[in-house]
Design a protein around this motif. Structure first.
Motif, PDB file in Angstrom:
ATOM      1  N   ARG A 157      70.055  14.034  58.269  1.00 37.18           N
ATOM      2  CA  ARG A 157      68.984  14.774  57.589  1.00 37.18           C
ATOM      3  C   ARG A 157      67.625  14.100  57.852  1.00 37.18           C
ATOM      4  O   ARG A 157      66.791  13.904  56.971  1.00 37.18           O
ATOM      5  CB  ARG A 157      69.263  14.859  56.086  1.00 37.18           C
ATOM      6  CG  ARG A 157      68.357  15.791  55.302  1.00 37.18           C
ATOM      7  CD  ARG A 157      68.513  17.240  55.704  1.00 37.18           C
ATOM      8  NE  ARG A 157      67.657  18.119  54.923  1.00 37.18           N
ATOM      9  CZ  ARG A 157      67.316  19.340  55.300  1.00 37.18           C
ATOM     10  NH1 ARG A 157      67.731  19.821  56.447  1.00 37.18           N
ATOM     11  NH2 ARG A 157      66.545  20.096  54.543  1.00 37.18           N
ATOM     12  N   THR A 158      67.451  13.717  59.118  1.00 38.70           N
ATOM     13  CA  THR A 158      66.236  13.051  59.555  1.00 38.70           C
ATOM     14  C   THR A 158      65.401  14.021  60.388  1.00 38.70           C
ATOM     15  O   THR A 158      65.923  14.658  61.307  1.00 38.70           O
ATOM     16  CB  THR A 158      66.576  11.817  60.418  1.00 38.70           C
ATOM     17  OG1 THR A 158      67.378  10.932  59.647  1.00 38.70           O
ATOM     18  CG2 THR A 158      65.315  11.091  60.862  1.00 38.70           C
ATOM     19  N   ALA A 159      64.125  14.134  60.088  1.00 30.56           N
ATOM     20  CA  ALA A 159      63.244  14.989  60.875  1.00 30.56           C
ATOM     21  C   ALA A 159      63.019  14.357  62.250  1.00 30.56           C
ATOM     22  O   ALA A 159      63.018  13.138  62.399  1.00 30.56           O
ATOM     23  CB  ALA A 159      61.915  15.181  60.163  1.00 30.56           C
ATOM     24  N   LEU A 160      62.822  15.196  63.254  1.00 33.79           N
ATOM     25  CA  LEU A 160      62.607  14.733  64.624  1.00 33.79           C
ATOM     26  C   LEU A 160      61.359  15.385  65.191  1.00 33.79           C
ATOM     27  O   LEU A 160      61.223  16.609  65.189  1.00 33.79           O
ATOM     28  CB  LEU A 160      63.813  15.083  65.503  1.00 33.79           C
ATOM     29  CG  LEU A 160      63.656  14.827  67.009  1.00 33.79           C
ATOM     30  CD1 LEU A 160      63.519  13.337  67.291  1.00 33.79           C
ATOM     31  CD2 LEU A 160      64.837  15.421  67.783  1.00 33.79           C
ATOM     32  N   VAL A 161      60.444  14.539  65.678  1.00 33.57           N
ATOM     33  CA  VAL A 161      59.282  15.013  66.427  1.00 33.57           C
ATOM     34  C   VAL A 161      59.471  14.528  67.857  1.00 33.57           C
ATOM     35  O   VAL A 161      59.439  13.327  68.126  1.00 33.57           O
ATOM     36  CB  VAL A 161      57.962  14.478  65.849  1.00 33.57           C
ATOM     37  CG1 VAL A 161      56.777  14.962  66.685  1.00 33.57           C
ATOM     38  CG2 VAL A 161      57.799  14.915  64.389  1.00 33.57           C
ATOM     39  N   LEU A 162      59.681  15.457  68.763  1.00 31.63           N
ATOM     40  CA  LEU A 162      60.010  15.157  70.155  1.00 31.63           C
ATOM     41  C   LEU A 162      58.847  15.510  71.061  1.00 31.63           C
ATOM     42  O   LEU A 162      58.451  16.677  71.161  1.00 31.63           O
ATOM     43  CB  LEU A 162      61.257  15.952  70.570  1.00 31.63           C
ATOM     44  CG  LEU A 162      61.626  15.954  72.052  1.00 31.63           C
ATOM     45  CD1 LEU A 162      62.054  14.564  72.508  1.00 31.63           C
ATOM     46  CD2 LEU A 162      62.716  16.992  72.331  1.00 31.63           C
ATOM     47  N   VAL A 163      58.292  14.509  71.720  1.00 39.19           N
ATOM     48  CA  VAL A 163      57.291  14.734  72.755  1.00 39.19           C
ATOM     49  C   VAL A 163      58.010  14.729  74.100  1.00 39.19           C
ATOM     50  O   VAL A 163      58.715  13.771  74.423  1.00 39.19           O
ATOM     51  CB  VAL A 163      56.193  13.648  72.719  1.00 39.19           C
ATOM     52  CG1 VAL A 163      55.404  13.630  74.028  1.00 39.19           C
ATOM     53  CG2 VAL A 163      55.257  13.877  71.551  1.00 39.19           C
ATOM     54  N   THR A 164      57.854  15.796  74.852  1.00 43.10           N
ATOM     55  CA  THR A 164      58.570  15.912  76.119  1.00 43.10           C
ATOM     56  C   THR A 164      57.803  16.800  77.085  1.00 43.10           C
ATOM     57  O   THR A 164      57.090  17.717  76.675  1.00 43.10           O
ATOM     58  CB  THR A 164      59.986  16.486  75.908  1.00 43.10           C
ATOM     59  OG1 THR A 164      60.646  16.585  77.175  1.00 43.10           O
ATOM     60  CG2 THR A 164      59.945  17.848  75.236  1.00 43.10           C
ATOM     61  N   HIS A 165      57.954  16.518  78.376  1.00 45.12           N
ATOM     62  CA  HIS A 165      57.397  17.402  79.400  1.00 45.12           C
ATOM     63  C   HIS A 165      58.427  18.421  79.855  1.00 45.12           C
ATOM     64  O   HIS A 165      58.108  19.328  80.628  1.00 45.12           O
ATOM     65  CB  HIS A 165      56.940  16.574  80.614  1.00 45.12           C
ATOM     66  CG  HIS A 165      58.080  15.931  81.336  1.00 45.12           C
ATOM     67  ND1 HIS A 165      58.645  14.747  80.926  1.00 45.12           N
ATOM     68  CD2 HIS A 165      58.798  16.328  82.420  1.00 45.12           C
ATOM     69  CE1 HIS A 165      59.644  14.429  81.735  1.00 45.12           C
ATOM     70  NE2 HIS A 165      59.763  15.365  82.638  1.00 45.12           N
TER      71      HIS A 165
END
Length: 229
Positions: free
Chosen positions: A198-206
């Protein structure tokens, strides 16, 4: 996003850097809110400010203007010491370059997150073992990073990021050093374990395919962050 109060919120984040006798605007009034357990991705061309934004969200850099909230804490008002102490419990981070300590084994690298917040006991050691098993490295805990493949190193980094049960994981190009198949596996792992914890994820990706797997998708262009359908 749900109506529940966000676990991470940024309002009007602005960042500039000096460039010769001029000022280079990198971010211009970025707003972002992340709910508990939510996944979102941020794409943008090289130099668009993606890593700058993640550094601001992590409190590793200060905005020129704007507000940042970690839960109820106004992170933009915290001292450097307060930021450091709060970050270790609130955030987990996964980077392209892994940043494992080469002289210690996988288990100790995962436990390092707990050491940094001053708590290492039997419960923490058991959690580190559990996390290594969860990321498929239950038999590799005593191996040094040099004895692991790139994908295995990133799995250790994911376990380390989860060690302190953070509310948010920030992942900055976590597949950038991996081949396509291994990168796909790491993204699947991140999404699965964040859902379980139940952890939020902010994913920076190309990578557009990886970005599309997040529940909400954003693009960063000319310093502005906009939602993508």
């Amino acid at each position: 996003m749900s109506d529940v109060a966000p676990v991470l919120r940024a309002a009007g984040l602005t960042k500039t850097y000096p460039s010769g006798d001029k000022t280079l605007g990198v971010l211009s009034g970025v707003d972002l809110a992340v709910a508990a357990g939510e996944t979102l991705s941020i794409r943008g061309e090289s130099g668009s400010g993606k890593s700058t934004l993640l550094n601001l969200l992590a409190g590793l850099d200060r905005p020129d203007a704007g507000e940042l909230f970690w839960g109820a804490d106004a992170a933009h008002r915290l001292s450097l010491g307060e930021l450091t102490a709060r970050r270790g419990r609130f955030l987990g981070m996964v980077f392209q370059a892994y940043y494992l300590i080469p002289e210690i084994d996988a288990s100790a690298n995962v436990l390092m997150a707990a050491r940094l917040v001053g708590r290492v006991g039997d419960a923490e050691r058991e959690r580190a073992s559990t996390l290594l098993r969860r990321v498929g490295l239950g038999e590799r805990g005593h191996h040094l990073p040099s004895q692991l493949s790139g994908g295995e190193r990133q799995r250790v980094a994911v376990a380390r990021a989860l060690m302190n049960r953070p509310q948010v994981i920030l992942a900055d190009e976590p597949t950038g050093n991996l081949d396509e198949r291994t990168g796909d596996e790491v993204i699947s792992l991140l999404l699965e374990v964040c859902a379980e914890e139940r952890t939020a994820l902010v994913l920076v990706t190309h990578n557009p395919a990886h970005a599309a797997r997040a529940a909400r998708r954003f693009a960063l262009h000319n310093g502005e962050l906009g939602a993508v359908a």
